[in-house]
Design an enzyme around this catalytic site. Structure first.
Site, mmCIF file in Angstrom:
data_model
loop_
_atom_site.group_PDB
_atom_site.id
_atom_site.type_symbol
_atom_site.label_atom_id
_atom_site.label_comp_id
_atom_site.label_asym_id
_atom_site.label_seq_id
_atom_site.Cartn_x
_atom_site.Cartn_y
_atom_site.Cartn_z
ATOM 1 N N GLY A 255 0.879 -1.174 0.000
ATOM 2 C CA GLY A 255 0.000 0.000 0.000
ATOM 3 C C GLY A 255 0.911 1.217 0.000
ATOM 4 N N CYS A 325 -7.945 24.471 15.953
ATOM 5 C CA CYS A 325 -7.940 24.920 17.346
ATOM 6 C C CYS A 325 -7.768 23.754 18.305
ATOM 7 C CB CYS A 325 -9.252 25.638 17.651
ATOM 8 S SG CYS A 325 -9.351 27.269 16.929
#
Lengths: 377, 377
Positions: A255, A325
Site C-alpha cells: 500500500g 484549534c
C-alpha cells in the site's frame, strides 16, 4: 522525490488550499519494481492506502489485484475494472451482511483470525476461500503494529480446521510484518510460522495453498530504505528455506510501498511565531495538520521530508503544527523539525512521501476545514 | 445519560450503521445552566465541538454567540441566524485572506497570540477588536493542552500594544484552562495573569475591556463532574478577587460542556474473539473506532460510558477496538474496558457522552467507511 510533473502541476494550476498531487508514473514504476522483485507473487494493492479511482484504474490495467477493507473498497476496485476473482476481502473484522454483499459481488477470498469470523463466512459466503491471519511481533516497523489482527499460530490451525469443517476452502495463512518495515529479513520468522501451520494442517489432510505475506514495504521518507529487489531476494530466500521445493502460491499487499513516494502535499505557511521574546524556537503553523491528512505524525511516528522555496538558507529547528484549534494538532514538537530561518507566512511547502495514508485519514470537517483534496496526474 | 427521546429514536428509526443521536432538549438545558451559572458572561458556543445546523440554530435562538475556528464555521453560524456581532474568530492561526473574508462577512472580533497575526488583522480587518491569548498550564485537564496556543503574559502585553499602534482595538485577553477541566478553581491563576495584562496596558493608556475565559467545561463520562453552578461560583469569586469592583466583560466558550452529554453514538458489535485458546481477555470490535469519530480515545484520554442490552450480566475486561485495518484503531487496551461476558456479535452498544468532538473528527473515508452520521432530534 517531488517529480517534475508534480512541480509543473502545482506551478501552473496553483490549486487553492492544501492538496495532495499524485504522479501515476511513479505508481507504475513501483508496480513494476514489485513485480520484478517478486515475480511469482500476486500483487494485491492495499486500497486503503489511497483509493483514488485513477490509481485503482491504472493498477487494474497493469494486472494488479486488490486487498479491500470494506464493501465500499470492493466496489471501488470493481469500478476500476478489477474482476471479483482479483479481490481479497482482507479485513478480519466484517459484519455478516457485508460478507454477504461481497459474496453477492462475486468475491470469494476472505481473511479470518477467529472461529467467530469463520462462522459468519460459512453462512454468508458458503464455499469461499479463507486465509487465517497469524500474529507477528512487528519488530523493526516504524508504524506501531498492535495485537489487533491475527491469532497465535496454534489457534490458526484450529480456525482453519474449523473452516474446513464448515465447508469453506481453507486456503492459506496471512501475516503482516508491520507498516514501513525497513528490515528486509522481517518476513523470515513469519514464514517459518506459516510453514508450521501448513504442516500441521497437512497432517489432518488439509492442504493449504497460499501464503499472504501482507504489506509493510516502506516508502522513503528522510532515511534511505532498501530497494524492492532486496526485499524480493530476502523473501524468496526465506520461502525456499522454509518451504523447500514445495513453494506455496504467494500474495503481497503493498500500500504505502506502492503509492507513498508517488504523492506530494502542497501546503502553505499560515503563521510563524514565538511564544515569548526569549523563546528558543519558532512555531511554524501550516494549513494542514494531524486532522487534515497527516494522521501518521501521531506520536511523531512518520517524519516526512519537507521542501521549501528557501532551502539552502540557514536552518533552525521548529515546532511544526496544524491549523486547527485543537492543541493535539501538532506534528513535530518533541523532535523538532529543521526549517529555513527565512521561511515566511504565505510560503508554500511541499510535504513529500505523502501518497499513502493521507487523504482518507483526513477528517470530514474538523474546525470547518475541508478534507484534503487530491489531484492524480 | 441516554435520554428517553434518544432511546425511542433508535428503537423506532433503526438507523443502519454507526450514528450519533443528539437530543436538543439537553443542549437547551446546558445553555440555561451556563447562563444561570455565569449570568454576566456572554456565551460563545465553540462551534468546532459540533457544528450540526440544528444545534447552531437552537443556540442562536436562545441568544448564544459563537466561537468559530474557520470561515466555514463563521458561515454556518450566520446561516443558523447569528448576526456577525455575535461571532468571534477564535483561531489564533488564520490565513490573511480568511481574515479578510470574515471581515467582509461583518465579523469584528479576532483572537491573536503573536505580532505576526496582529499585522495580518491590521491589514485585512482594519479597526477590528482583538484579544490576545495567554498560555496556561492546563493542569487538571483530561485532554492534553499543549503550548500550541497563546504566548506568555509579558508578550501578550507587547502584542496588544502593537495592535493598538496598528490601529486595532486592543480589546482583551483570553486563555483556555484545558479541555474536560474537572478542577473548578483552574480559572483562578489564569485570571490573575489576565489582570496583570490589564494593569500593564492601563499604565500605557490602553484600557482593555474583556476577558475571554475560554472553554474547558467538562461533560460527564464515567466519573462525576462538578455542576455548572460550582464553576460559576469559583470563577465569579476569582474575578472579584483579581479585578475587585472593576469587573471586565467576560466571555465563556463551552463546547464539550454544551453538547457532550446531549449525544449518544449507537454502534454495533462486529466481532468478539480471542487471540489464543488461553487468552485472558476478549477483543470486542465495534463498527466505530478511532478514525470513525472516537478520535478522543487517542492515548485512551477520554473514556466513554458504554451501555449494552446485556448490562447486569457478569462483566469481564475487554480490549475495545474499531473496524478498520489499522492497527492503531484500538480504543482501550492498556486500560481495558469491562463489558458483559454475554455481549455478542450483532449487539447494539450505546456510547454515551459523545455529542462533542466526534462527527467532525471522523475520517472522510478511511478503509472505505463512511463518516459518522448524525441525527439531531
Amino acid at each position: 522525490m517531488t517529480t517534475a510533473r508534480i512541480l509543473d502541476f502545482i506551478k501552473t494550476r496553483r490549486p487553492e488550499g492544501p492538496c495532495l498531487v499524485v504522479d501515476l508514473d511513479v505508481v507504475r514504476d513501483n508496480f513494476h519494481a514489485f513485480r520484478h522483485a517478486l515475480p511469482d507473487s500476486a500483487i494485491y494493492y492495499a486500497v486503503k492506502a489511497n483509493p483514488e479511482p485513477a490509481i485503482l484504474k491504472l493498477l487494474a490495467s497493469l494486472g494488479s489485484s486488490f486487498d479491500c477493507a470494506s464493501v465500499a473498497e470492493i466496489q471501488m476496485a470493481l469500478d476500476a475494472g478489477a474482476t471479483a476473482d482479483r479481490i481479497s476481502f482482507g479485513n478480519t473484522i466484517k459484519k455478516e451482511r457485508d460478507i454477504a454483499r461481497a459474496h453477492a459481488l462475486g468475491v470469494g477470498l476472505f481473511a479470518v483470525d477467529s472461529h467467530e469470523e469463520v462462522e459468519k463466512i460459512s453462512r454468508a459466503a458458503p464455499g469461499a476461500k479463507v486465509f487465517c491471519r497469524v500474529l507477528t511481533d512487528g519488530e523493526g516497523a516504524e508504524w506501531p503494529l498492535s495485537r489487533k489482527f491475527g491469532c497465535v499460530p496454534q489457534m490458526a490451525v484450529d480456525v482453519l480446521v474449523y473452516a474446513h469443517q464448515l465447508g469453506l476452502e481453507s486456503y492459506g495463512v496471512s501475516f503482516h510484518v508491520g507498516s514501513q518495515m525497513t528490515k528486509v529479513d522481517a518476513w523470515d520468522s513469519a514464514l517459518a510460522d506459516a510453514k508450521r501451520v501448513f504442516s500441521q494442517l497437512a497432517k489432518q489432510g488439509i492442504v493449504l495453498q497460499m501464503v499472504n505475506m501482507g504489506g509493510g514495504f516502506p516508502t522513503k521518507y528522510l532515511r534511505d530504505i532498501p530497494k524492492a529487489e532486496e526485499y524480493g531476494q530476502a523473501i524468496s530466500a526465506s520461502l525456499r528455506k522454509h518451504f523447500g521445493n514445495n513453494l506455496p502460491k504467494t500474495i503481497i499487499e503493498p500500500g504505502r510501498g506502492m503509492v507513498g513516494n508517488a504523492g506530494v502535499i502542497k501546503a502553505e505557511v499560515v503563521l510563524v511565531s514565538r511564544k515569548s521574546d526569549n523563546d528558543n524556537h519558532r512555531w511554524v503553523f501550516l494549513d494542514i495538520g494531524k486532522f487534515g491528512g497527516l494522521a501518521e505524525t501521531m506520536d511523531e511516528a512518520i517524519r516526512y521530508p519537507i521542501r521549501t522555496e528557501r532551502d539552502g538558507d540557514e536552518m533552525e529547528p521548529c515546532v511544526l503544527a496544524g491549523p486547527t484549534c485543537d492543541s493535539a494538532d501538532v506534528m513535530y514538537e518533541k523532535n523538532m523539525y529543521p526549517l529555513p530561518i527565512s521561511l515566511s507566512i504565505g510560503d508554500d511547502v511541499l510535504i513529500e512521501g505523502t501518497g499513502a495514508y493521507t487523504t482518507t485519514y483526513s477528517a470530514v470537517a474538523f474546525n470547518g476545514f475541508e478534507p484534503l483534496k487530491a489531484y492524480v496526474i
